[in-house]
Design a protein around this motif. Structure first.
Motif, PDB file in Angstrom:
ATOM      1  N   PRO A   1      41.909  39.369  48.209  1.00 24.58           N
ATOM      2  CA  PRO A   1      41.304  39.601  46.696  1.00 24.58           C
ATOM      3  C   PRO A   1      40.725  40.945  46.474  1.00 24.58           C
ATOM      4  O   PRO A   1      40.249  41.622  47.324  1.00 24.58           O
ATOM      5  CB  PRO A   1      40.221  38.567  46.714  1.00 24.58           C
TER       6      PRO A   1
ATOM      7  N   ARG B   1      40.002  41.171  40.244  1.00 22.00           N
ATOM      8  CA  ARG B   1      40.639  39.768  40.262  1.00 22.00           C
ATOM      9  C   ARG B   1      39.509  38.728  40.105  1.00 22.00           C
ATOM     10  O   ARG B   1      38.536  38.894  40.705  1.00 22.00           O
ATOM     11  CB  ARG B   1      41.605  39.662  41.188  1.00 22.00           C
TER      12      ARG B   1
ATOM     13  N   GLU C   1      44.381  34.751  44.713  1.00 25.57           N
ATOM     14  CA  GLU C   1      45.466  35.269  45.732  1.00 25.57           C
ATOM     15  C   GLU C   1      46.088  34.152  46.570  1.00 25.57           C
ATOM     16  O   GLU C   1      46.673  34.459  47.449  1.00 25.57           O
ATOM     17  CB  GLU C   1      44.389  35.966  46.888  1.00 25.57           C
TER      18      GLU C   1
END
Length: 1411
Positions: free
Chosen positions: A1275, A1279, A1284
Motif C-alpha cells: 500500500p 492510496r 492493494e
C-alpha cells in the motif's frame, strides 16, 4: 491357453490401435477411454508397463482385459517426473497409428508439456447420474422367454400296426421289386403272425432308444374298440403327460377325405373307418401322432379343420398341444422303390443313422467300395461319443439341431426342440425324413408346419462327416485294435463360429453354429475352446446372452459347475457373470444345485486375478439379492468371513487392494447378503465389519466408497415393524447400539465426499438410520427448531432466514442449525489419510456438548430440555445419552447439508431424509430485488424459491391417519436485508382434524408422494439405493473388446493435437501488436453484466456467465446463440470461474459458483441437451464472522487437480479423477485468497494472490505446500486502504515454473521471478486505482488488463504496451460499463472481454483469425 490369452492373441492380430499414452496419470487416458489398447507408456529409455500385469501369462483370463471400464486411475504418477521426462526425451505421440504400431513423432518436450494426456470425469458413472435410475439384472419380461415354459415328458407310447401281412389293401397297386422291409424286417421271411409280432417288438425297441422311461403298449391289426381301449388306458396312465400315438397303415386303405383312418373288424373281413375326431377325443391332450401311410396329409387337413371348428373354450389346450407328423401329402403315395424300406418314414424317425448312411452310400463315391451290410455292423454305442456310432449320432444331432434353430421361429423351436426329449428327437429325425423322402418325390408334413429344410447347407457338412467316418469302417471292422479317428466336424464348426465372432455383430445374421457350440460342451476335448468362444459371444451384449440361453445353454453351464477342472473355472465364472447380468432369475437354479459354493471357492482362490474374482463376487451378489434361500445358503458357506478377509487384503500373493472392482463387489455382496436379514447382520457385526468398511471410505475410487457406504447402510437394522415402540430401544443390547454408533460415525465422514455417487448412498443410509431412530432424531430436530427468540431463529441460515435472494446453497455448507458452537476453524485443517476429516464439524464428536441448544455462552445448559420434548403428542420417555445427543445432532446437521447439495438428485434425497424426522421444506416465493427491467424475450427469473423449514409430524405418523395436524406461522423475523426476503415459513404442529390424503398444501412436498392409505408399505417410502443396479450395468457391457467409437476418439484427439501444436508455434512467434481488431460483439442480455467469459479452443464459441448463474453459449462466427441455461435453480452469488475440463477431447464445462459449489456440465453447446456430470461443494469450513465465501477456483488438466479457496484459511485441493479431497493446504496467512492460478505446465503448482497484496507460490508435493511468499503490491500513502488486493494472477508463458504476473486493484502489474524472492523485476502501472481484470496468454508473450474506465491495455512480457482497446460507444452514444472479465484463447491470439453492460467483445490481431 487361458481365455485372456486367447482374447489377447486375437487383439494382437486385429486392427485395434495401440495407445502409448504419456501422461501424469500413466494409465489415466488409455484405460478409461480405450479399452483394448496396449496400456504401456513408451519412453525412449524403456517401456513402462502400466497395464495390470503380464496379460499373456497362462493363468490369466477374460477379466485381464477388462480393467478399462473400472476405476483405473488409482495410481497417479508424480507429474513433475513426467515433466522432467518429457523435457529430456522425445516421446511418442499420445496415440499411435491405427495399425497397431506406435508411430514415433518427434513432438518436442515443450509441446508434450502443453498437451496433457489425461482425461477425467469420463467414466460410466458420469454418463447420466442425475437423470436415469439404473435397473439391475431383469427378473422377468423379455429375458425369461428363453426358459421353456413348462418342461414336458412323453409318458406313454401307443403303437398301432395295421399290416395285415400278405393281404394288400384294395387301393394299392404294388410294383416289383417293391419296398418290403418293416422295421428292417422282411415280413415274408417268416410266418405272418410271427412277423407281425416281431415287427411290433422291434418298433417298440426302436422307440425306447429315444424315450426309455415311457410305458409302451402295442396293438397289432386291431379293431376300433381295441384302439379306443388302448387310447383311454394310455391317457389314464400318462395323466397330464404327453401320449404318442404311432399308426402304421400299410395294410389298410388310405385315409378318407373326411379324415378317417382304417382298422379291421374282428374277423378281418372288413375295413372299419375311425374319424380322427374320435381318436382325438379319446387320446385328449397333450399328444403327438405319427401317421405312416399313404395320403397321410389328409389326416392333417382334417385335424386342422377340426381345430378351427372346435370352439376354443371347450378344449382350449387341444389346439395348442397336439402335434402331428405325417409321411406324405394328401395326394401322395409312399415310395415303393426297393432301395427304401416300406416304412421309410418310421425308419427315419426311429433309426435315423442307419437309413441316413444307407441313403448316403447310394449317392456317394463309396457305394462301390462299401458293402451295405457293414453299415449294420458299425462298432460302438450311440450313447458313447468316443466310438464311431456315437460320433455319427452326435454329429447328426448337432446338424439337425442347427438346421432347426436357424430355420424355425424362436417360439416354435422352443416348443418342438426344447420342451420334450422325445418330441425333440422325433422332429430332428423328421428333418432327415424330409430330406430322404423328397428325393423320392414324397413330402412329409407336420402340424405345426415347418419351413422346408431339405436343401439346408448344413446337410453338406453331415455328408462330409458321414463320408469320413464310413471310409474308416472297413479298417475298424477288420482290425479290432485299430484306433478310430474322430471327425474334424466339431473343430471346423468352432472355427466357423470364431470367424463369425471376428466379423459378426448384433445387426448381422446370428451365428448358425450356436447349437453346435452347445453340443461341443458335452465333449471334454473341445470343451475349453467352446467355452472360450461362447464367452466371447456372450460378451457382445445382452442380445447374445439371450440368444445363447434360447438355444438351451443353461442346463449345460449349470451342470459344468459340478466339474473340478481348474482351467474351466475362470471362463465359467465369466459366462455366469454374463448370464446373471441379463437374468437374475437364475439365482434360484444356482442355489438349488448348490452352484454358489463353486463361486465362493473361486472368490477365495488366491491364484485367480482380482478382476476375475470380482466377477465371482458379482455372481454371488445376484444370488443373494432379495433371495432369502440364497442368503441363507451363502451364510452357511461362510461367505461373510471370506469377503471380509479379502476386504482386509488377506491374500499376500496378489494385492487385492489394487483392484477396485474386486473391492467394490465384495462390498456390494456383503451389503446385499445382510440387507434386511438380521441373522447376517449379527454375524457381520460380530466379525467387526463396520471397522473394515470404514477404512474403505477413503479409497480413491468413488465406486468403492459408494459400495462401502451401501454395505454400512444395509448393516443398520431398520426394524420394519409398525408396532415397534420407543421402549424397544432400551431393550437393544449395548453391542448393537455401539455398532450402530460406530457405523453412523463412519458414514458422517463422507458427507462432504466429492462424488455424488457416494453422497447418494449416504442419503439412503441416513434414511435407514432416521427410520430406525425416528423418535430420538425427532426430539433433536424439535429442539433445533424450538422458537426461543429472534436471535435463535436468525441463526439458522440453512433453511429459514436467508441473506440473499434464494436460499438454495448458503456459503456455509456446515452452518449449524441453531446457535451451536462454530466448528471447523483455522486450526482444524490437518489432513489425515489424505482427506480433511477434522475440518468438518460432523467429524468432531461431542461438538454439541450434550445439548443441541448450547452455544458458547451456555455450554452446560440443562440437557433435560430434550427429555421434556413432546413430539407429536407422544411423550418421549427415552433418556438419550450425551454421546447419542451429539451424534444425533451431527446426523441432523448432515441431513441438512445433503438437502442443500449442489446435485439436484441428492438434495432431493436429502429432503426426503429430513421429512422422515419431521422436517418439511416449505417453499415461499421471494421477490427479486429490482435490478432493472426484464429484457424482452427473456424469461423472468423473479420467482426464486426461498426454502423454510417446518416441523411437522413425520410421514409415518401421518400415515396412521389419526394424528391431529395444523400449521401456524410465526411472524416474519426482521431480516438483515429486507428487500431480499418476503417471509419465513416456520411451522409447528398443533391440533386440527387431518385426513391422510388431504395434506396441507404447505407441507405437501412433492418428494413425499401421496401419503397413501393407513398401513401402506413404510418400506416403499425409504429412498432406495442405486449403486448395486448401477454397478451391474458394468457387466452387461462388453468386457473383452473396445467399445465402438474408440478410433474416432483417437482420430479427433490426434487432429486437435495437430491444430493445437500449429497454433502454439504461431503464438510463440507472434508479437500480438495488432490485438485491437474487434471481430465479434455479443450482447449477452445479462441483467447484471458478464461476470466471466471463456473461449473454446477448437470451435468459434464463447461461453459467458452472469451474477445470476445463467450460462450462455454463443457462436461468434455465425453470431448465433447456441444454448442458454441456469447453472442451478436457485442462483445465489454468481459464478466465479468457468474452466474447460478435457479440452483436447470431449470437453466439459466446469462452473464454479461464488459459494464454492462446483458443477460440471457435458453437451453444454447443444440447446437444452446439457447434462450435469457431477456436482460438489469444494469449500468446507469458514473464517469466523464471514458472510460469504467468495470462492476462487482453478483447474489443472496436467494433474487432474482443482484448487479452491476463498474466505477460508486453506486451499482445498480436489482430485477430480478420484472425486476426492486430496489435501487442504493451510494458507499461513490471516488474509484470504482473492486470485488463484494453476500452472499449465507443472502439475501440482499454483500461485495465489491475497487481499493484502501478497503473492504465494504453492506446490502440493512440498511438506507444507508453500514454496515462497512475496508481497509485491504494497500500500502506498496516497492510496485508499484495501486497494492493494490482488485482482489477477497467472504464470508467464513458457516452461519456467517460477515466473508469475500479478495485478492489484490499485492498477499495478508486477512481474515476479519467485526464485529471486525479494521484489518484482518489472512493474507496470497500468490503470490508476481501477484495475478490474487481468489475462495472460497461455503461449504467446501477451498480457491484457482491463479497467473500470472502459479501457483494455495489452503488454508484452518486457512490459511494453502494445496497444489500447477503447470500448467504442454504443449507437446511442451511451458510455459503456467497466471491463468485468478478460480471457485469451488458449491457442490463438484472440481476446474475449466482458463488460458490466452485458456485452462480450472478441478482438483478434488480424481481421480474420485462423480457425
Amino acid at each position: 491357453m487361458a481365455l485372456g490369452d486367447l482374447m489377447e492373441s486375437r487383439f494382437s492380430h486385429s486392427q485395434s490401435p495401440m495407445v502409448p499414452a504419456v501422461s501424469n496419470h500413466l494409465d489415466g487416458y488409455s484405460n478409461s477411454q480405450h479399452s483394448n489398447l496396449n496400456q504401456s507408456v513408451l519412453l525412449q529409455d524403456g517401456v513402462v508397463d502400466v497395464g495390470n500385469r503380464d496379460i499373456d501369462s497362462s493363468s490369466d483370463s477374460v477379466a485381464a482385459v477388462q480393467r478399462r471400464d473400472n476405476h483405473n486411475n488409482s495410481n497417479k504418477e508424480d507429474s513433475e517426473t513426467f515433466a522432467t521426462a518429457t523435457t529430456t526425451t522425445t516421446t511418442t505421440t499420445s496415440y499411435g497409428a491405427g495399425n497397431g504400431n506406435a508411430v514415433v513423432t518427434g513432438i518436442t518436450a515443450t509441446s508434450m508439456a502443453y498437451l496433457p494426456q489425461n482425461v477425467v470425469l469420463s467414466e460410466l458413472r458420469h454418463d447420466a447420474f442425475e437423470v436415469c435410475t439404473p435397473s439391475g439384472p431383469a427378473e422377468s419380461g423379455l429375458v425369461s422367454k428363453w426358459r421353456p415354459k413348462d418342461r414336458m415328458k412323453t409318458g406313454c407310447v401307443a403303437l398301432v400296426l395295421c399290416l395285415n401281412i400278405s393281404v394288400d389293401p384294395p387301393d394299392v397297386i404294388k410294383i416289383s421289386p417293391c419296398a418290403r422291409m418293416e422295421c428292417w424286417i422282411d415280413p415274408f421271411s417268416m410266418a405272418p403272425q410271427k412277423a407281425l409280432e416281431t415287427i411290433g417288438k422291434t418298433l417298440s425297441f426302436q422307440y425306447e432308444r429315444w424315450q426309455p422311461k415311457a410305458k409302451y403298449k402295442i396293438q397289432l391289426d386291431p379293431t376300433v374298440e381295441e384302439v379306443k381301449k388302448l387310447c383311454t388306458t394310455c391317457r389314464k396312465y400318462a395323466k397330464s403327460e404327453r401320449v404318442l400315438f404311432h399308426y402304421n397303415g400299410h395294410g389298410v386303405p388310405k385315409p378318407t377325405a373326411n379324415g378317417e383312418i382304417w382298422f379291421f373288424n374282428r374277423s378281418y373281413t372288413q375295413y372299419i373307418p375311425l374319424p380322427i375326431s374320435d381318436l382325438d377325443s379319446w387320446l385328449k391332450t397333450p399328444s403327438i401322432y405319427v401317421f405312416d401311410c399313404s395320403a397321410a396329409g389328409m389326416i392333417i387337413n382334417a385335424f386342422i379343420e377340426l381345430q378351427d371348428w372346435t370352439p376354443s373354450s371347450s378344449s382350449g389346450t387341444s389346439s395348442r398341444d397336439c402335434i402331428l407328423l405325417a409321411a406324405c401329402e394328401a395326394h401322395e403315395t409312399l415310395p415303393q422303390s426297393h432301395e427304401f424300406p416300406a416304412d421309410v418314414f418310421t425308419s427315419c424317425l426311429t433309426t435315423p443313422i442307419k437309413i441316413a448312411l444307407r441313403w448316403f452310400c447310394t449317392r456317394s463315391l463309396l457305394h462301390e467300395s462299401l458293402d451295405y451290410s457293414l453299415i449294420d455292423r458299425i462298432p460302438g454305442r450311440q450313447t458313447d461319443r468316443k466310438t464311431l456310432l456315437g460320433e455319427l449320432n452326435w454329429i447328426f444331432t448337432a446338424v439337425t439341431d442347427t438346421i432347426a434353430w436357424n430355420v424355425l421361429p424362436h417360439d416354435l423351436f422352443q416348443r418342438l426342440f426344447r420342451q420334450d426329449l422325445l418330441v425333440a428327437s422325433l422332429f430332428r429325425n423328421f428333418l432327415l425324413a424330409e430330406r430322404i423322402m423328397r428325393s423320392a418325390n414324397c413330402s412329409p408334413v407336420s402340424y405345426p408346419m415347418l419351413p422346408p429344410t431339405h436343401q439346408h447347407h448344413m446337410w453338406d457338412a453331415w455328408d462330409m462327416a458321414a463320408e469320413i467316418c464310413l471310409s474308416q469302417l472297413p479298417t475298424l471292422l477288420e482290425d479290432p485294435n485299430a484306433e478310430f479317428q474322430p471327425s474334424p466336424f466339431f473343430t471346423e464348426q468352432l472355427t466357423a463360429f470364431e470367424v463369425w465372432l471376428d466379423h459378426g455383430s448384433e445387426h448381422k445374421k446370428p451365428p448358425e453354429q450356436l447349437p453346435i457350440v452347445l453340443q461341443v460342451l458335452l465333449s471334454q476335448c473341445h470343451r475349453f475352446r467352446a467355452l472360450v468362444l461362447l464367452g466371447r459371444f456372450l460378451d457382445m451384449g445382452p442380445w447374445a446372452v439371450d440368444l445363447a440361453l434360447s438355444v438351451g445353454i443353461f442346463p449345460y453351464v449349470l451342470k459344468l459347475l459340478q466339474t473340478t477342472t481348474p482351467e474351466l473355472r475362470q471362463i465359467l465364472v465369466f459366462i455366469w457373470t454374463k448370464i446373471l447380468a441379463l437374468d437374475k432369475s437364475c439365482q434360484v437354479d444356482l442355489v438349488k444345485d448348490t452352484g454358489h459354493t463353486y463361486f465362493i471357492r473361486f472368490l477365495d482362490s488366491v491364484e485367480a486375478y482380482p478382476e476375475q474374482r470380482a466377477m465371482a463376487a458379482f455372481v454371488l451378489t445376484v444370488i443373494v439379492d432379495g433371495h432369502r434361500k440364497g442368503q441363507e445358503a451363502c451364510i452357511e458357506a461362510n461367505l461373510i468371513h471370506v469377503c471380509l478377509k479379502h476386504l482386509q487384503g488377506g491374500s499376500a500373493l496378489n494385492d487385492t487392494q489394487t483392484e477396485p472392482l474386486f473391492l467394490q463387489w465384495l462390498c456390494l455382496c456383503l451389503g446385499k447378503l445382510w440387507e434386511d436379514f438380521t441373522e447376517a447382520q449379527i454375524i457381520g457385526l460380530q466379525a467387526n465389519a463396520p471397522t473394515v468398511f470404514s477404512l474403505l471410505l477413503s479409497e480413491p475410487q468413488p465406486e468403492v466408497r459408494a459400495s462401502a457406504v451401501f454395505a454400512l447402510g444395509t448393516l443398520l437394522d431398520v426394524g420394519f415393524d409398525s408396532s415397534r415402540d420407543v421402549g424397544d430401544d432400551e431393550r437393544d443390547d449395548d453391542e448393537k447400539v455401539g455398532a450402530e454408533i460406530s457405523i453412523v460415525k463412519s458414514l458422517l465422514n463422507v458427507v462432504s465426499d466429492g462424488s455424488p455417487l457416494v453422497r447418494a448412498e449416504l442419503a439412503v443410509a441416513l434414511a435407514r438410520f432416521a427410520f430406525g431412530h425416528n423418535r430420538h432424531l425427532k426430539s433433536i430436530a424439535a429442539a433445533y427448531w424450538k422458537p426461543q427468540s429472534n436471535s435463535v431463529i436468525s441463526s439458522f441460515p440453512s433453511f429459514t432466514v436467508r441473506g440473499s435472494v434464494s436460499g438454495y446453497n448458503t456459503p456455509n455448507q456446515y452452518s449449524q442449525i441453531g446457535p451451536l458452537s462454530r466448528v471447523g476453524g483455522d486450526n482444524q485443517s490437518t489432513a489425515r489419510d489424505g482427506r480433511v476429516s477434522s475440518s468438518s464439524p460432523l467429524a468432531t464428536s461431542g461438538i454439541m456438548h450434550g445439548s443441541p441448544l448450547s452455544d458458547d455462552s451456555s455450554q452446560h445448559s440443562d440437557p433435560g430440555t430434550l427429555n421434556d420434548c413432546i413430539t407429536n403428542g407422544v411423550v418421549n420417555h427415552t433418556k438419550p445419552r450425551q454421546l447419542d445427543n451429539a451424534l444425533y445432532s451431527q446426523c441432523v446437521s448432515a441431513m441438512c447439508t445433503l438437502a442443500k447439495d449442489p446435485s439436484p438428485r441428492i438434495s432431493g434425497l436429502g429432503r426426503r431424509v429430513l421429512s422422515i424426522i419431521g422436517i418439511e421444506q416449505v417453499v415461499t416465493k421471494s421477490a427479486k430485488p429490482t435490478t432493472g427491467s426484464v429484457r424482452p424475450g427473456e424469461s423472468s427469473t423473479t420467482a426464486n424459491s426461498l426454502a423454510g423449514l417446518a416441523r411437522s409430524s413425520s410421514w409415518f405418523d401421518m400415515n396412521g391417519g389419526h394424528l391431529p395436524l395444523t400449521t401456524f406461522r410465526t411472524p416474519p423475523v426482521s431480516p438483515p436485508r429486507p428487500s431480499y426476503l418476503t417471509g419465513i415459513g416456520m411451522r409447528r404442529v398443533c391440533s386440527l382434524e387431518f385426513r391422510p390424503h388431504l395434506m396441507d398444501s404447505g407441507l405437501a412436498d412433492p418428494l413425499l408422494g401421496s401419503p397413501g392409505v393407513p398401513g401402506a408399505s413404510e418400506r416403499s417410502f425409504l429412498p432406495q439405493s442405486t449403486i448395486y443396479n448401477w454397478s451391474c450395468s458394468h457387466f452387461s457391457k462388453p468386457l473383452l473388446t473396445a467399445t465402438d467409437g474408440t478410433e474416432e476418439i483417437i482420430a479427433r484427439r490426434e487432429e486437435r493435437e495437430k491444430i493445437a501444436l500449429e497454433h502454439i508455434t504461431k503464438c510463440q512467434h507472434s508479437s500480438g501488436s495488432n490485438l485491437h481488431n474487434p471481430i465479434a460483439r455479443w450482447d449477452t442480455k445479462f441483467e447484471t453484466g458478464a461476470k466471466t467469459a471463456l473461449l473454446q479452443p477448437f470451435s468459434p464459441i464463447v461461453v459467458a456467465a452472469d451474477e445470476g448463474e445463467c450460462i450462455r453459449i454463443w457462436n461468434y462466427e455465425e453470431a448465433t446463440l447456441l444454448n442458454s441455461f441456469n447453472n442451478h435453480e436457485n442462483p445465489d452469488k454468481g459464478i466465479s470461474k468457468l474452466c474447460l475440463v478435457n479440452e483436447l477431447d470431449e470437453s466439459l464445462l466446469l462452473v464454479a459458483s461464488s459459494d464454492g459449489n462446483v458443477r460440471i456440465w457435458k453437451d453444454y453447446t447443444s440447446r437444452g441437451k446439457q447434462k450435469l456430470v457431477t456436482a460438489f461443494s469444494s469449500i468446507h469450513g469458514h473464517r469466523p464472522g464471514v458472510r460469504s465465501v467468495s470462492a476462487v477456483v482453478d483447474w489443472q488438466q496436467q494433474s487432474g487437480y482443482m484448487y479452491a479457496s476463498g474466505e477460508i484459511s486453506s486451499t482445498m485441493v480436489w482430485d477430480l479423477d478420484k472425486e476426492q479431497l486430496l489435501s487442504s493446504i493451510p494458507l499461513s496467512s490471516d488474509c484470504s485468497i482473492s486470485a488463484l492460478a494453476a500452472s499449465h505446465v507443472h502439475g501440482g503448482q499454483y500461485a495465489a494472490g491475497f487481499v493484502d497484496g501478497s503473492v504465494r507460490l504453492f506446490d502440493i508435493r512440498t511438506p507444507d505446500g508453500i514454496v515462497c511468499v512475496t508481497r509485491p503490491h504494497t500500500p502506498r500513502v496516497e492510496r485508499v486502504g484495501g486497494i492493494e488486493r490482488v485482482v489477477g494472477i497467472g504464470f508467464q508463458p513458457g516452461l519456467d515454473p517460477a515466473k508469475i504476473v500479478s495485478a492489484s486493484q490499485a492498477g499495478d502489474i508486477q512481474f515476479l521471478d519467485i526464485r529471486n524472492q525479494s521484489d518484482a523485476y518489472l512493474t507496470i502501472d497500468a490503470h490508476r486505482g481501477s484495475l478490474t481484470a487481468l489475462a495472460i496468454h497461455r503461449h504467446a508473450p501477451l498480457i491484457a488488463s482491463g479497467s473500470a474506465k472502459q479501457l483494455i491495455k495489452v503488454f508484452n512480457l518486457e512490459g511494453e504496451q502494445l496497444g489500447t482497446i477503447r470500448y467504442s460507444p454504443t449507437f446511442m452514444a451511451q458510455k459503456i460499463g467497466s471491463v468485468s472479465c478478460l480471457g485469451f484463447h488458449p491457442y490463438q491470439i484472440l481476446l474475449a472481454a466482458g463488460a458490466a453492460d452485458a456485452c462480450v467483445s472478441i478482438y483478434a490481431d488480424e481481421m480474420s483469425p485462423p480457425r
